[in-house]
Design an enzyme around this catalytic site. Structure first.
Site, PDB file in Angstrom:
ATOM      1  N   HIS A 117       0.795   2.777 -10.453  1.00 57.12           N
ATOM      2  CA  HIS A 117      -0.099   3.257  -9.383  1.00 57.12           C
ATOM      3  C   HIS A 117       0.682   4.146  -8.403  1.00 57.12           C
ATOM      4  O   HIS A 117       0.966   3.764  -7.267  1.00 57.12           O
ATOM      5  CB  HIS A 117      -0.677   2.046  -8.656  1.00 57.12           C
ATOM      6  CG  HIS A 117      -1.944   2.306  -7.913  1.00 57.12           C
ATOM      7  ND1 HIS A 117      -2.091   3.356  -7.040  1.00 57.12           N
ATOM      8  CD2 HIS A 117      -3.114   1.633  -7.911  1.00 57.12           C
ATOM      9  CE1 HIS A 117      -3.305   3.306  -6.504  1.00 57.12           C
ATOM     10  NE2 HIS A 117      -3.951   2.274  -7.031  1.00 57.12           N
ATOM     11  N   ARG A 141       0.864  -1.193   0.000  1.00 59.07           N
ATOM     12  CA  ARG A 141       0.000   0.000   0.000  1.00 59.07           C
ATOM     13  C   ARG A 141       0.893   1.233   0.000  1.00 59.07           C
ATOM     14  O   ARG A 141       1.471   1.608   1.009  1.00 59.07           O
ATOM     15  CB  ARG A 141      -0.904  -0.003   1.234  1.00 59.07           C
ATOM     16  CG  ARG A 141      -1.743   1.259   1.418  1.00 59.07           C
ATOM     17  CD  ARG A 141      -2.829   1.375   0.378  1.00 59.07           C
ATOM     18  NE  ARG A 141      -3.769   0.264   0.443  1.00 59.07           N
ATOM     19  CZ  ARG A 141      -4.744   0.051  -0.438  1.00 59.07           C
ATOM     20  NH1 ARG A 141      -4.886   0.875  -1.471  1.00 59.07           N
ATOM     21  NH2 ARG A 141      -5.554  -0.984  -0.307  1.00 59.07           N
ATOM     22  N   ASP A 174     -12.018   9.147  -7.376  1.00 54.15           N
ATOM     23  CA  ASP A 174     -11.546   7.982  -8.126  1.00 54.15           C
ATOM     24  C   ASP A 174     -11.986   8.176  -9.578  1.00 54.15           C
ATOM     25  O   ASP A 174     -13.102   7.833  -9.951  1.00 54.15           O
ATOM     26  CB  ASP A 174     -12.128   6.695  -7.549  1.00 54.15           C
ATOM     27  CG  ASP A 174     -11.462   5.448  -8.122  1.00 54.15           C
ATOM     28  OD1 ASP A 174     -10.607   5.593  -9.020  1.00 54.15           O
ATOM     29  OD2 ASP A 174     -11.800   4.330  -7.681  1.00 54.15           O
ATOM     30  N   GLU A 177      -1.883   8.429 -11.567  1.00 58.84           N
ATOM     31  CA  GLU A 177      -1.426   7.148 -12.084  1.00 58.84           C
ATOM     32  C   GLU A 177      -1.492   7.122 -13.613  1.00 58.84           C
ATOM     33  O   GLU A 177      -2.573   7.183 -14.189  1.00 58.84           O
ATOM     34  CB  GLU A 177      -2.287   6.031 -11.504  1.00 58.84           C
ATOM     35  CG  GLU A 177      -2.494   6.154  -9.989  1.00 58.84           C
ATOM     36  CD  GLU A 177      -3.684   5.354  -9.493  1.00 58.84           C
ATOM     37  OE1 GLU A 177      -4.047   4.356 -10.143  1.00 58.84           O
ATOM     38  OE2 GLU A 177      -4.256   5.727  -8.449  1.00 58.84           O
ATOM     39  N   ARG A 217       1.925  -7.025  -9.271  1.00 60.15           N
ATOM     40  CA  ARG A 217       2.273  -6.396  -7.992  1.00 60.15           C
ATOM     41  C   ARG A 217       2.356  -7.406  -6.851  1.00 60.15           C
ATOM     42  O   ARG A 217       2.725  -7.052  -5.734  1.00 60.15           O
ATOM     43  CB  ARG A 217       1.262  -5.298  -7.654  1.00 60.15           C
ATOM     44  CG  ARG A 217      -0.144  -5.820  -7.416  1.00 60.15           C
ATOM     45  CD  ARG A 217      -1.134  -4.722  -7.109  1.00 60.15           C
ATOM     46  NE  ARG A 217      -2.418  -5.293  -6.698  1.00 60.15           N
ATOM     47  CZ  ARG A 217      -3.251  -4.726  -5.842  1.00 60.15           C
ATOM     48  NH1 ARG A 217      -2.939  -3.568  -5.300  1.00 60.15           N
ATOM     49  NH2 ARG A 217      -4.388  -5.315  -5.529  1.00 60.15           N
ATOM     50  N   GLN A 233      -7.818  -8.467  -8.080  1.00 59.96           N
ATOM     51  CA  GLN A 233      -7.762  -7.019  -8.271  1.00 59.96           C
ATOM     52  C   GLN A 233      -6.383  -6.575  -8.752  1.00 59.96           C
ATOM     53  O   GLN A 233      -5.357  -6.900  -8.153  1.00 59.96           O
ATOM     54  CB  GLN A 233      -8.092  -6.327  -6.941  1.00 59.96           C
ATOM     55  CG  GLN A 233      -7.893  -4.832  -6.896  1.00 59.96           C
ATOM     56  CD  GLN A 233      -9.124  -4.065  -7.320  1.00 59.96           C
ATOM     57  OE1 GLN A 233     -10.114  -4.637  -7.724  1.00 59.96           O
ATOM     58  NE2 GLN A 233      -9.048  -2.754  -7.218  1.00 59.96           N
TER      59      GLN A 233
END
Length: 329
Positions: A199, A82, A243, A305, A111, A106
């Site tokens: 990201h 995170r 978002d 991003e 990652r 997701q």
């Protein structure tokens, strides 16, 4: 009769020394072979975790951190990190309607898989700058292929692929790029579709003082309001949970600029990455995310991003695709 001393003098010995090499970037493998760190002679630094090829830290010459990393981030390889710069591939979010990636978790598997460190290279912008302070930049390359994936990921995405992810630290900024190759061959080779995104969690002092320029009059998908619309002809300010997936009207080469208190803090230029996602969970969102710590951390970060996430990139057997970003301070 005493002899006279010779008047001849021995000539001095002339020593020729070669000039020393200019200072070089220092690259180290640390934390039990799980992280790669690099430091330029002028003090700028970057640290990348092999799990996810995730950038954990990027500091300027004065040691000021440019990225936000959650205090609750898992750095033991148990889950995606995170904060920092996690890499999204081959799907952004989830898409049950897309057959090829519908079984993936997701943001895909890049990652959450350990990458290989492929090595480093350095460069100089000029002889003068080299003499003054050594190499100007260092590029770190990381690789991921079908064979690196877990059995579960291989079953969910059974394509023969190769990724090379490059992180370049310079005195002026940080560049990241990804090369995607379909490694299958011949008429029997299978094509595949993918999305990718960097990201990036940028660190700020106070989100209330932040504005984003370069997204004006641009179409975007609002994932909070669940609608598609066009942004006004003014800078973006963050005042609530945000978002959004923008397709900037100026194209990838026009900078997206993050300013704080009226002063430019970051400038982002993209290459072959047509979308920009802007995300901040705000207070309620931060409370709902278990590894988002401290819960007031939303005040000190903004995700801007760069990605290719609107639609899909298609690669047939043997084809290659490349995209990247440069963040300057």
């Amino acid at each position: 009769m005493a002899s006279k001393a010779s008047s001849k003098k021995t000539p001095p010995t002339l020593t020729v020394s070669s000039p020393g090499l200019p200072p070089q970037p220092q690259v180290n493998i640390t934390h039990g072979n799980s992280r790669i760190s690099a430091v330029l002679p002028t003090g700028e630094s970057v640290e990348i975790m092999l799990y996810g090829a995730t950038i954990l830290s990027w500091k300027d010459t004065a040691g000021n951190e440019k990225l936000w990393l959650s205090e609750g981030a898992k750095l033991d390889g148990s889950k995606a990190v995170r904060g920092g710069v996690p890499l999204v591939f081959p799907v952004f979010g989830t898409d049950a309607s897309h057959t090829e990636t519908s079984k993936l978790p997701q943001h895909g598997f890049a990652r959450t898989t350990r990458w290989e460190f492929l090595g480093k290279s350095t460069s100089e912008s000029s002889a003068v700058s080299s003499m003054d302070g050594g190499d100007n930049s260092v590029k770190l390359d990381f690789g991921l292929s079908h064979s690196n994936l877990s059995a579960e990921a291989r079953a969910a995405w059974p394509y023969d692929f190769g990724l090379i992810y490059s992180v370049t630290l310079s005195r002026d900024g940080l560049a990241t790029s990804i090369v995607v190759r379909n490694e299958s061959e011949g008429e029997s080779g299978k094509g595949f579709e993918f999305q990718t995104l960097m990201h990036t969690y940028l660190r700020v002092n106070d989100i209330a003082d932040v504005s984003v320029e370069g997204l004006e009059s641009s179409p975007y998908i609002d994932k909070v309001a669940v609608k598609t619309t066009t942004s006004p002809a003014e800078k973006l300010s963050i005042t609530s949970k945000t978002d959004r997936v923008y397709t900037p009207a100026g194209g990838p080469s026009k900078p997206v600029v993050v300013s704080e208190a009226g002063k430019k803090k970051f400038s982002i230029v993209r290459d072959n990455l047509n979308e920009v996602v802007v995300w901040n969970p705000w207070k309620d969102g931060a409370e709902e995310i278990g590894d988002f710590t401290p819960k007031t951390g939303f005040k000190n970060m903004i995700c801007v991003e760069a990605g290719a996430v609107k639609g899909w990139q298609k690669l047939e057997a043997g084809e290659t695709w490349e995209g990247g970003q440069i963040i300057n301070c």
